[in-house]
Design a protein around this motif. Structure first.
Motif, PDB file in Angstrom:
ATOM      1  N   PRO A  85       0.817  -1.228   0.000  1.00 34.90           N
ATOM      2  CA  PRO A  85       0.000   0.000   0.000  1.00 34.90           C
ATOM      3  C   PRO A  85       0.852   1.280   0.000  1.00 34.90           C
ATOM      4  N   PHE A  86       1.986   1.209   0.677  1.00 36.93           N
ATOM      5  CA  PHE A  86       2.843   2.396   0.745  1.00 36.93           C
ATOM      6  C   PHE A  86       3.636   2.586  -0.557  1.00 36.93           C
ATOM      7  N   PHE A  87       4.087   1.463  -1.136  1.00 34.51           N
ATOM      8  CA  PHE A  87       4.915   1.545  -2.337  1.00 34.51           C
ATOM      9  C   PHE A  87       4.098   1.642  -3.626  1.00 34.51           C
ATOM     10  N   LEU A  88       2.761   1.422  -3.546  1.00 33.78           N
ATOM     11  CA  LEU A  88       1.951   1.385  -4.765  1.00 33.78           C
ATOM     12  C   LEU A  88       2.082   2.654  -5.608  1.00 33.78           C
ATOM     13  N   PRO A  89       1.968   3.861  -5.017  1.00 32.86           N
ATOM     14  CA  PRO A  89       2.139   5.055  -5.866  1.00 32.86           C
ATOM     15  C   PRO A  89       3.498   5.103  -6.560  1.00 32.86           C
ATOM     16  N   PHE A  90       4.542   4.687  -5.852  1.00 32.45           N
ATOM     17  CA  PHE A  90       5.875   4.693  -6.454  1.00 32.45           C
ATOM     18  C   PHE A  90       5.976   3.655  -7.572  1.00 32.45           C
ATOM     19  N   LEU A  91       5.318   2.498  -7.368  1.00 33.85           N
ATOM     20  CA  LEU A  91       5.322   1.470  -8.409  1.00 33.85           C
ATOM     21  C   LEU A  91       4.583   1.945  -9.655  1.00 33.85           C
ATOM     22  N   VAL A  92       3.472   2.683  -9.444  1.00 33.38           N
ATOM     23  CA  VAL A  92       2.736   3.214 -10.595  1.00 33.38           C
ATOM     24  C   VAL A  92       3.599   4.199 -11.367  1.00 33.38           C
TER      25      VAL A  92
END
Length: 299
Positions: A229-236
Motif C-alpha cells: 500500500p505504501f509503495f503502490l504510488p511509487f510502483l505506478v
C-alpha cells in the motif's frame, strides 16, 4: 522508399483532369470522325482535331491528342466525363438529325485514382440512345465500337495530410542521419577496453555486487509485498516511467530503416486498399473528412 503518389504543385483545392485520346476502334464507318469532344458535367472542355493517322484496321483511327480541364476536386468527384465522337453528315451515321452523327461514352471521374494515370477502353453507343447501355450495342460484324483513352486526375493532398507527410519525412531523415552514425559509435565503444585497459578492473567488484543483489531478491520481494500500500504510488510512477522509455524506444526503432521495413509489410496492404477506394481518395485529396497518414519507407 514507398510513398503515396506525388501531388501536383497547384493549390490544395484545385485538380486537373487530363484525357489523352489514344484511338478509336471498330467504328461502323470508314470515314474518319471530325472531332472528339470532352464534357465534364455541364462544362464543354474542348475538342480534338481530326485523327492523326488510320490504323491497319479500316475502321480504326489514331489520335494521341490531349484534352485538359482544371476545376476543384469536389467538382470532379461528383461529375462524369462524357466523350462525344462527331462524324460528318455524309458518313454512314449521317442524317438530318445531328445526334445521329454522334457516338458517345462516359465514365465517372471519381473512379480514377488521383495522380495515377489509368488506361481505359470505353464502349461507344449512339448519342441519345437510351435503349442500350455502353458496351452492349454491336455493329453488323459483331464488333463493339470503342474509344481508348488515358485519363489522369491530378490533385494536391489535404493540408493536414501534406503537413503530416512533410513532418514524417523530416523526422525519418533525422533518424536516418543518426542511424548512419551508430556503427562508428558502436565501434568506438568496443575499442574502449583496448585504449583504456584500466576499465577492465571495474569489472572485478561487479561480480560480488551482482551476487549480493541476487541473494537479496527474496528479501526485497517480501518488503515490497508487506509495504505494497505504501509503495503502490511509487510502483505506478515507476511503471509509467518504464512504459514511457519502452514507448520512446519503440518509436525510435520503428523509425529506423529496419523498423520501417517491418511496419511497411503490415501497413502497406491496408493503406493501399484504403487509398484506392473512393472514400480514401476523398479523405486524402478531397476537402471533406479527416485522414491521418504516416509515411513509411525503407531508406
Amino acid at each position: 522508399m514507398s510513398t503515396l503518389p506525388q501531388p501536383m504543385s497547384n493549390s490544395n483545392t484545385t485538380g486537373k483532369l487530363t484525357v489523352t485520346i489514344l484511338s478509336a476502334y471498330d467504328l461502323d464507318t470508314s470515314t474518319a470522325p471530325q472531332s472528339i469532344t470532352l464534357t465534364v458535367g455541364d462544362e464543354v472542355v474542348g475538342s480534338t482535331s481530326a485523327p492523326s493517322a488510320r490504323h491497319k484496321e479500316k475502321k480504326a483511327f489514331k489520335y494521341n491528342q490531349k484534352l485538359v480541364y482544371s476545376a476543384p476536386l469536389g467538382v470532379f468527384y461528383s461529375s462524369n466525363a462524357l466523350l462525344t465522337v462527331q462524324f460528318s453528315s455524309d458518313s454512314v451515321l449521317g442524317g438530318e438529325d445531328q445526334t445521329a452523327q454522334q457516338l458517345e461514352a462516359q465514365f465517372p471521374i471519381n473512379s480514377l485514382h488521383v495522380n495515377e494515370p489509368q488506361w481505359i477502353i470505353l464502349n461507344l453507343r449512339k448519342k441519345g440512345d437510351d435503349s442500350t447501355t455502353a458496351g452492349t450495342e454491336t455493329m453488323e460484324d459483331g464488333a463493339v465500337p470503342t474509344l481508348r483513352i488515358k485519363a489522369t486526375l491530378e490533385g494536391s493532398y489535404r493540408p493536414e495530410v501534406a503537413a503530416i507527410l512533410h513532418s514524417s519525412k523530416a523526422w525519418f531523415n533525422l533518424v536516418d542521419g543518426l542511424h548512419s552514425n551508430l556503427p562508428s559509435i558502436e565501434t568506438n565503444i568496443k575499442e574502449i577496453p583496448q585504449k583504456y585497459p584500466v576499465v577492465k578492473f571495474f569489472l572485478i567488484p561487479a561480480v560480488p555486487l551482482a551476487a549480493i543483489v541476487v541473494a537479496l531478491l527474496p528479501v526485497i520481494a517480501g518488503i515490497l509485498i508487506v509495504g505494497l500500500p505504501f509503495f503502490l504510488p511509487f510502483l505506478v510512477v515507476l511503471a509509467g516511467f518504464v512504459a514511457s522509455i519502452l514507448g520512446i524506444g519503440a518509436v525510435l526503432y520503428y523509425s529506423t530503416p529496419e523498423g520501417r521495413g517491418k511496419v511497411l509489410n503490415l501497413v502497406h496492404p491496408v493503406a493501399s486498399h484504403l487509398i484506392s477506394t473512393p472514400v480514401g481518395q476523398r479523405l486524402v485529396y478531397g476537402k471533406f473528412g479527416v485522414y491521418v497518414t504516416v509515411l513509411y519507407g525503407v531508406g
